[in-house]
Design a protein around this motif. Structure first.
Motif, PDB file in Angstrom:
ATOM      1  N   ALA A  79       0.828  -1.203   0.000  1.00  0.00           N
ATOM      2  CA  ALA A  79       0.000   0.000   0.000  1.00  0.00           C
ATOM      3  C   ALA A  79       0.863   1.254   0.000  1.00  0.00           C
ATOM      4  O   ALA A  79       0.545   2.243  -0.663  1.00  0.00           O
ATOM      5  N   THR A  80       1.982   1.211   0.733  1.00  0.00           N
ATOM      6  CA  THR A  80       2.897   2.354   0.753  1.00  0.00           C
ATOM      7  C   THR A  80       3.500   2.583  -0.624  1.00  0.00           C
ATOM      8  O   THR A  80       3.671   3.729  -1.065  1.00  0.00           O
ATOM      9  N   VAL A  81       3.838   1.494  -1.311  1.00  0.00           N
ATOM     10  CA  VAL A  81       4.338   1.596  -2.694  1.00  0.00           C
ATOM     11  C   VAL A  81       3.319   2.311  -3.571  1.00  0.00           C
ATOM     12  O   VAL A  81       3.649   3.217  -4.349  1.00  0.00           O
ATOM     13  N   ALA A  82       2.054   1.917  -3.447  1.00  0.00           N
ATOM     14  CA  ALA A  82       0.993   2.500  -4.270  1.00  0.00           C
ATOM     15  C   ALA A  82       0.782   3.972  -3.941  1.00  0.00           C
ATOM     16  O   ALA A  82       0.622   4.807  -4.839  1.00  0.00           O
ATOM     17  N   ILE A  83       0.778   4.305  -2.647  1.00  0.00           N
ATOM     18  CA  ILE A  83       0.557   5.702  -2.240  1.00  0.00           C
ATOM     19  C   ILE A  83       1.693   6.596  -2.714  1.00  0.00           C
ATOM     20  O   ILE A  83       1.476   7.705  -3.223  1.00  0.00           O
ATOM     21  N   SER A  84       2.915   6.130  -2.555  1.00  0.00           N
ATOM     22  CA  SER A  84       4.075   6.925  -2.952  1.00  0.00           C
ATOM     23  C   SER A  84       4.051   7.235  -4.449  1.00  0.00           C
ATOM     24  O   SER A  84       4.207   8.396  -4.867  1.00  0.00           O
ATOM     25  N   GLY A  85       3.857   6.212  -5.263  1.00  0.00           N
ATOM     26  CA  GLY A  85       3.811   6.420  -6.706  1.00  0.00           C
ATOM     27  C   GLY A  85       2.632   7.272  -7.129  1.00  0.00           C
ATOM     28  O   GLY A  85       2.757   8.142  -8.007  1.00  0.00           O
ATOM     29  N   ALA A  86       1.479   7.054  -6.495  1.00  0.00           N
ATOM     30  CA  ALA A  86       0.281   7.815  -6.843  1.00  0.00           C
ATOM     31  C   ALA A  86       0.449   9.289  -6.491  1.00  0.00           C
ATOM     32  O   ALA A  86       0.084  10.179  -7.278  1.00  0.00           O
ATOM     33  N   LEU A  87       1.003   9.565  -5.315  1.00  0.00           N
ATOM     34  CA  LEU A  87       1.172  10.954  -4.897  1.00  0.00           C
ATOM     35  C   LEU A  87       2.172  11.688  -5.788  1.00  0.00           C
ATOM     36  O   LEU A  87       1.933  12.843  -6.189  1.00  0.00           O
ATOM     37  N   ALA A  88       3.280  11.033  -6.113  1.00  0.00           N
ATOM     38  CA  ALA A  88       4.286  11.657  -6.969  1.00  0.00           C
ATOM     39  C   ALA A  88       3.704  11.964  -8.347  1.00  0.00           C
ATOM     40  O   ALA A  88       3.858  13.081  -8.872  1.00  0.00           O
ATOM     41  N   GLY A  94      -0.158  17.500 -11.977  1.00  0.00           N
ATOM     42  CA  GLY A  94      -0.801  18.760 -11.612  1.00  0.00           C
ATOM     43  C   GLY A  94       0.077  19.974 -11.852  1.00  0.00           C
ATOM     44  O   GLY A  94      -0.312  21.093 -11.485  1.00  0.00           O
ATOM     45  N   GLY A  95       1.247  19.772 -12.411  1.00  0.00           N
ATOM     46  CA  GLY A  95       2.105  20.891 -12.750  1.00  0.00           C
ATOM     47  C   GLY A  95       3.229  21.154 -11.773  1.00  0.00           C
ATOM     48  O   GLY A  95       4.030  22.078 -11.971  1.00  0.00           O
ATOM     49  N   HIS A  96       3.330  20.363 -10.717  1.00  0.00           N
ATOM     50  CA  HIS A  96       4.406  20.536  -9.750  1.00  0.00           C
ATOM     51  C   HIS A  96       5.657  19.793 -10.239  1.00  0.00           C
ATOM     52  O   HIS A  96       5.573  18.746 -10.875  1.00  0.00           O
ATOM     53  N   GLY A  97       6.797  20.325  -9.910  1.00  0.00           N
ATOM     54  CA  GLY A  97       8.041  19.703 -10.335  1.00  0.00           C
ATOM     55  C   GLY A  97       8.485  18.601  -9.387  1.00  0.00           C
ATOM     56  O   GLY A  97       7.854  18.333  -8.350  1.00  0.00           O
ATOM     57  N   LEU A  98       9.588  17.969  -9.729  1.00  0.00           N
ATOM     58  CA  LEU A  98      10.128  16.902  -8.891  1.00  0.00           C
ATOM     59  C   LEU A  98      10.531  17.416  -7.516  1.00  0.00           C
ATOM     60  O   LEU A  98      10.528  16.662  -6.547  1.00  0.00           O
ATOM     61  N   ILE A  99      10.905  18.696  -7.441  1.00  0.00           N
ATOM     62  CA  ILE A  99      11.348  19.264  -6.178  1.00  0.00           C
ATOM     63  C   ILE A  99      10.218  19.273  -5.145  1.00  0.00           C
ATOM     64  O   ILE A  99      10.456  19.348  -3.943  1.00  0.00           O
ATOM     65  N   VAL A 100       8.987  19.175  -5.618  1.00  0.00           N
ATOM     66  CA  VAL A 100       7.819  19.085  -4.728  1.00  0.00           C
ATOM     67  C   VAL A 100       7.334  17.643  -4.640  1.00  0.00           C
ATOM     68  O   VAL A 100       7.024  17.138  -3.544  1.00  0.00           O
ATOM     69  N   ALA A 101       7.264  16.953  -5.774  1.00  0.00           N
ATOM     70  CA  ALA A 101       6.668  15.612  -5.818  1.00  0.00           C
ATOM     71  C   ALA A 101       7.481  14.586  -5.044  1.00  0.00           C
ATOM     72  O   ALA A 101       6.916  13.793  -4.269  1.00  0.00           O
ATOM     73  N   LEU A 102       8.798  14.585  -5.227  1.00  0.00           N
ATOM     74  CA  LEU A 102       9.620  13.562  -4.569  1.00  0.00           C
ATOM     75  C   LEU A 102       9.641  13.710  -3.047  1.00  0.00           C
ATOM     76  O   LEU A 102       9.422  12.731  -2.332  1.00  0.00           O
ATOM     77  N   PRO A 103       9.902  14.912  -2.498  1.00  0.00           N
ATOM     78  CA  PRO A 103       9.854  15.049  -1.036  1.00  0.00           C
ATOM     79  C   PRO A 103       8.477  14.721  -0.454  1.00  0.00           C
ATOM     80  O   PRO A 103       8.385  14.157   0.641  1.00  0.00           O
ATOM     81  N   ALA A 104       7.410  15.064  -1.195  1.00  0.00           N
ATOM     82  CA  ALA A 104       6.064  14.774  -0.700  1.00  0.00           C
ATOM     83  C   ALA A 104       5.827  13.268  -0.623  1.00  0.00           C
ATOM     84  O   ALA A 104       5.276  12.763   0.364  1.00  0.00           O
ATOM     85  N   LEU A 110       7.394   8.053   5.015  1.00  0.00           N
ATOM     86  CA  LEU A 110       7.944   8.099   6.372  1.00  0.00           C
ATOM     87  C   LEU A 110       6.826   8.192   7.403  1.00  0.00           C
ATOM     88  O   LEU A 110       6.875   7.535   8.456  1.00  0.00           O
ATOM     89  N   LEU A 111       5.805   8.995   7.111  1.00  0.00           N
ATOM     90  CA  LEU A 111       4.678   9.139   8.041  1.00  0.00           C
ATOM     91  C   LEU A 111       3.901   7.825   8.167  1.00  0.00           C
ATOM     92  O   LEU A 111       3.439   7.470   9.261  1.00  0.00           O
ATOM     93  N   LEU A 112       3.767   7.104   7.060  1.00  0.00           N
ATOM     94  CA  LEU A 112       3.067   5.816   7.109  1.00  0.00           C
ATOM     95  C   LEU A 112       3.847   4.814   7.951  1.00  0.00           C
ATOM     96  O   LEU A 112       3.261   4.046   8.726  1.00  0.00           O
ATOM     97  N   GLY A 113       5.167   4.818   7.809  1.00  0.00           N
ATOM     98  CA  GLY A 113       5.980   3.951   8.649  1.00  0.00           C
ATOM     99  C   GLY A 113       5.893   4.343  10.116  1.00  0.00           C
ATOM    100  O   GLY A 113       5.824   3.478  11.000  1.00  0.00           O
ATOM    101  N   LEU A 114       5.887   5.656  10.373  1.00  0.00           N
ATOM    102  CA  LEU A 114       5.743   6.140  11.750  1.00  0.00           C
ATOM    103  C   LEU A 114       4.402   5.717  12.339  1.00  0.00           C
ATOM    104  O   LEU A 114       4.316   5.331  13.514  1.00  0.00           O
TER     105      LEU A 114
END
Length: 342
Positions: A79-88, A94-104, A110-114
């Motif tokens: 599920a974490t794999v799916a969420i990470s790829g989907a969010l990026a 949506g027009g955001h660059g990698l500088i926003v997508a990758l950290p998000a 990290l929050l899911l693991g926490l």
């Protein structure tokens, strides 16, 4: 003779032996299977393909190994794999660059693991139940992010993560190699590995001697979430798309299997990162062997189960002992009686 016996008792011996056998079996069907070639400055070959397609599984399995070492389990990595790829992909589309997508995406992982770690340590929920919650809910979250559709993106920079090349090698392989080296450095060159094994062996005893067991367990789940999140970026960037329903589906089972094939016990304690990597390579090579040998799809699962069963039996000390068991020695009284009779 003693050296041979000691070699066969090594944790990595049987997994490596089975992997070599699988590779040789592929050579029998494809004579040039082990050959490597350079084309347009990039290294190609079946071995490179195995490493490339197995990279996400290796990464997820590394995180799973650390969690299992503490005596836990994480069923939510898919599920974490799916969420990470989907969010990026959602942010990039949506027009955001990698500088926003990758950290998000990494931050969300990290929050899911926490979240998993806090459920296990603070609320005292059994790891298999705590992570099962996110396994079910997380897949729904991924579908909400994608709107139930497959999101496609057009980004050469994002493609680099899972499908690009650097220094002649697939970038994902180099990324996994760096993650493995860092994990080995932290767990084998510092006290962290011993602390994790101590917690996995007996968490309560570790706490009584001053080890912060709960903090280490949370750290293990956070690390596992990080590995799964990066794997999600690899998978989605390789296809430049995100599928909240299929991305990372059942990868948690393959990761657990890779850990077991590598010689790490599910009961926690001592673990082998190198063994986990070999276990993941066995799984990926097994998939390749199935297609190379032309095994009918209806018997694929049976064939895979048979190979896994053989590896697990070969790793079992009790099973191997049955083949080298010596006749029991006669009691001293019986030996003396035989001598008198003679």
């Amino acid at each position: 003779m003693n050296r041979v016996a000691a070699l066969t008792r090594h944790t990595l011996f049987w997994p490596v032996a089975v992997w070599v056998v699988l590779l040789l079996a592929n050579v029998a069907f494809t004579p040039g299977f082990l050959s490597l070639r350079i084309r347009e400055g990039h290294l190609y070959g079946s071995l490179i393909d195995i490493l490339l397609f197995g990279a996400p599984l290796i990464l997820v399995a590394l995180g799973m190994t650390v969690v299992i070492a503490t005596g836990g389990i994480d069923l939510s990595v898919g599920a974490t794999v799916a969420i990470s790829g989907a969010l990026a992909c959602h942010l990039i589309a949506g027009g955001h660059g990698l500088i926003v997508a990758l950290p998000a995406a990494v931050g969300a992982s990290l929050l899911l693991g926490l979240w998993n770690g806090l459920l296990v340590t603070r609320l005292g929920i059994q790891p298999i139940i705590a992570t099962l919650i996110l396994m079910v809910a997380g897949r729904g979250i991924a579908q909400l992010i994608t709107g139930g559709q497959i999101i496609t993106v057009d980004s050469g920079a994002y493609k680099m993560i899972g499908g690009g090349y650097w220094l002649g090698l697939p970038f994902s392989i180099l990324l996994v190699a760096a993650a493995l080296a860092a994990t080995l450095l932290l767990t084998r060159r510092t006290a962290l590995g011993l602390l994790l094994e101590s917690v996995g062996g007996n968490a309560e005893a570790s706490r009584l001697v001053g080890i912060r067991s709960s903090g280490l367990i949370v750290l293990a789940y956070v690390f596992c979430g990080l590995c799964a999140g990066i794997a999600g970026l690899m998978i989605s960037s390789n296809t430049l798309s995100a599928d909240g329903n299929q991305a990372g589906l059942w990868i948690e089972l393959d990761a657990i299997l890779a850990v077991v094939l590598g010689g790490t016990a599910l009961t926690g304690g001592r673990f082998s990162l190198s063994g986990t990597v070999v276990g993941a390579l066995i799984i990926q090579t097994l998939d390749t062997t199935i297609y190379t040998a032309g095994i009918p799809p209806r018997t694929t699962l049976v064939f895979s189960a048979a190979v896994v069963t053989v590896v697990c039996l070969l790793q079992s000390p009790a099973f191997r002992a049955k083949f080298r068991r010596r006749p029991p020695a006669l009691p001293a009284s019986a030996s003396a009686e035989q001598e008198v009779t003679a």
